[in-house]
Design an enzyme around this catalytic site. Structure first.
Site: not given
Length: 596
Positions: A313-315
């Site tokens: 995801g956003s990491t």
């Protein structure tokens, strides 16, 4: 006269007449003797010339005994020398009910299992009924207790009960209990390694257990022949890990607290020194006690942060921005027009908050974790070149690590990735590709150390006293310009200062971070309502060294985000890390605080 004649006749009757022996009989006897001597000679020749080697081998087998001693395995310690695994003498107690007898009893007298159990129970700390039940109707070979301290065994021996035997031997003990179970693994009751480093480094840990040859005489007496100098030598080498017990304890306790609070399935926390790839902490929950492994489900014996794939995801967004900067598709001053949603190949993509943020810079893209902004940013990069960079990051390869069971990630093939625009679009915000938490930690370490892809590892080598051997880890492959990695860290610092990572902000320290809340997939299908939350942090930004990653799988409830579930754990770990490593406050921040 008559008597004289009779006596004379008797004496005359005793005289034997000699007859000559036939020559044929002499010849027969001589031939028999010669045949016997010839047979013996032939037999001797056959034994010496034909069967000599075989008989010598059989003799050596009968005279020589090869023993594998139950020698101690090497001790495992943490980076500060604290004991993590050690062999200690322990005793197993066996019962043979058919021989039960007290001192002074008649030879034919036998005691019942109940009588014996009543004497043993107070020392063993169990009820007499349970001991008696365990022995049941068995006549011999009942294990009453194992892993006993020698002092407890001595108290049992002092009872002098016939039919109670004691088996002494080394027992693998894990003084830290469940703290390092996910890393160390354990030995089963037969001292066979079953998981973790005990299994993957078995040869290194048992290298001192040498086979010993003993010569015996005809009556079985051991002979000194064959026992050379140094045969009984035992080295004092111990395996030193890079992990820190203090930091590991903080990570596990804080992780467990959040997993229970959010009723999550599991969680993992990792801390790495990005300069050399040393892991200072690798905690996961739920876990197990390797001293009592038989009480836990086998599924807990593997470290999922090293062996299980997930979509980051956003990491993963900071990694993508670093790629685009390195490829010259973006610059530090690039801006994006975030309209809140867009459609790619018929698939709608929108921001997690359903908001349009307008014209924003790349720092803001990370602060608000804009999916639309990331898609538009990565669209400025050719999809083939984008895939080649992802492949260069070795997403399809297992990380170069000494952690057992590390697996490779999953990246779509080049043809699939470039044939449909939705593939690079979803990859831009960390979906549609999969990796392990360990791999994500390695990639973020690249941002902290100036662009080098180092090998994450947990072993330093074998140590004897102050000397360390066998510690050789590569410095890493340079993939990014140090200016590129530093620029991304500055943007990540704004996430902690102004964006979704503010919970990790610590006054006086420059910390960069990124939250992540991703859908969870299984067998290529997203599970409805299942999320995996994460937070990654870099510190200190002015002199980057440490990377902290926290992943919590399937938390339940409202307001489930990386900022609410994973980030608080990371903050607690960072606070402990600052104290343990004695990291001074960032000068620029400290100066700013003094002027306010």
């Amino acid at each position: 006269m008559s008597r004289t004649r009779v006596a004379s006749r008797k004496r005359t009757g005793r005289v034997l007449k000699l007859h000559p022996v036939p020559s044929s009989r002499l010849i027969t006897v001589v031939l028999l003797l010669c045949s016997a001597l010839g047979g013996l000679g032939m037999r001797l020749a056959w034994l010496q010339l034909v069967a000599g080697e075989q008989l010598e081998s059989r003799a050596r087998q009968a005279q020589t005994e090869r023993r594998i001693p139950l020698g101690r395995r090497r001790t495992i310690v943490d980076r500060q020398g604290r004991l993590l695994a050690i062999d200690e003498e322990r005793v197993t107690v066996w019962a043979h009910p058919r021989y039960f007898r007290w001192p002074g009893d008649e030879a034919e007298q036998r005691r019942s299992p109940r009588e014996v159990a009543e004497k043993l129970a107070p020392i063993l700390g169990v009820s007499a009924g349970s001991l008696s039940e365990r022995m049941g109707q068995h006549r011999s070979g009942v294990r009453l207790a194992s892993n006993l301290e020698p002092s407890t065994a001595a108290r049992l021996k002092a009872l002098n009960i016939d039919g109670i035997d004691f088996e002494h031997g080394p027992q693998r003990i894990y003084p830290q209990g469940d703290l390092f179970a996910n890393v160390l693994g354990f030995l089963n009751l037969e001292r066979s390694p079953q998981a973790g480093l005990e299994l993957s480094l078995d040869e290194k840990l048992r290298s001192q257990e040498l086979k010993l040859g003993i010569r015996r005489s005809a009556d079985g007496t051991p002979l000194p022949d064959g026992i050379g100098a140094g045969s009984m030598h035992r080295d004092d080498l111990r395996l030193q890990l890079t992990l820190d017990t203090r930091l590991q304890r903080v990570a596990q306790l804080e992780l467990l607290r959040q997993v229970e609070k959010w009723n999550a399935r599991r969680g993992a926390a990792l801390v790495m020194d990005a300069r050399n790839g040393e892991l200072l902490a690798l905690a996961s929950v739920p876990t197990y006690d390797p001293n009592r492994f038989w009480k836990f489900k086998p599924g807990l014996f593997r470290e999922w942060a090293v062996q299980d794939l997930y979509e980051p995801g956003s990491t993963f967004k900071p990694i993508n921005l670093a790629i685009a900067l390195q490829a010259k598709a973006l610059t530090s001053s690039s801006t994006i027009d975030d309209k809140g949603s867009l459609t790619i190949s018929g698939w709608p993509i929108h921001n997690h908050d359903k908001k349009a943020h307008g014209r924003i810079d790349l720092a803001t893209v990370l602060q608000v974790s804009s999916n639309v902004g990331m898609v538009q940013a990565m669209q400025r990069m050719d999809s083939r070149n984008y895939w080649q960079w992802l492949n260069k990051l070795e997403l399809n390869n297992a990380p170069d690590t000494d952690l057992p069971g590390a697996v490779s990630g999953q990246l779509k093939s080049l043809d699939t990735f470039t044939a449909n625009a939705i593939e690079p679009a979803t990859a831009s915000f960390g979906q549609g590709l999969a990796l392990t938490p360990l791999k994500l930690l390695q990639l973020h370490g690249m941002l902290s150390n100036g662009g080098r892809l180092v090998s994450p590892h947990i072993t330093r080598g074998l140590r004897s006293g102050t000397e360390l051997s066998g510690s050789s880890h590569l410095s890493g492959r340079q993939l990014l310009d140090p200016k590129v990695s530093q620029q991304v860290l500055v943007w990540m610092e704004s996430v902690v200062e102004e964006g979704s990572g503010q919970v990790a902000r610590i006054p006086g320290y420059r910390i960069g971070g990124k939250t992540g809340t991703a859908q969870k997939a299984a067998n290529g299908i997203y599970i409805p309502g299942a999320l995996i939350t994460s937070f990654v942090a870099h510190l200190p930004v002015d002199d980057p060294r440490f990377v902290v990653l926290v992943v919590v799988d399937e938390p339940q409830g409202e307001h489930v985000y990386g900022s609410t579930v994973a980030a608080p754990v990371a903050r607690s770990i960072i606070e402990a890390l600052l104290v343990i490593e004695q990291i001074p406050p960032s000068k620029a921040v400290a100066k700013a605080l003094r002027t306010t």
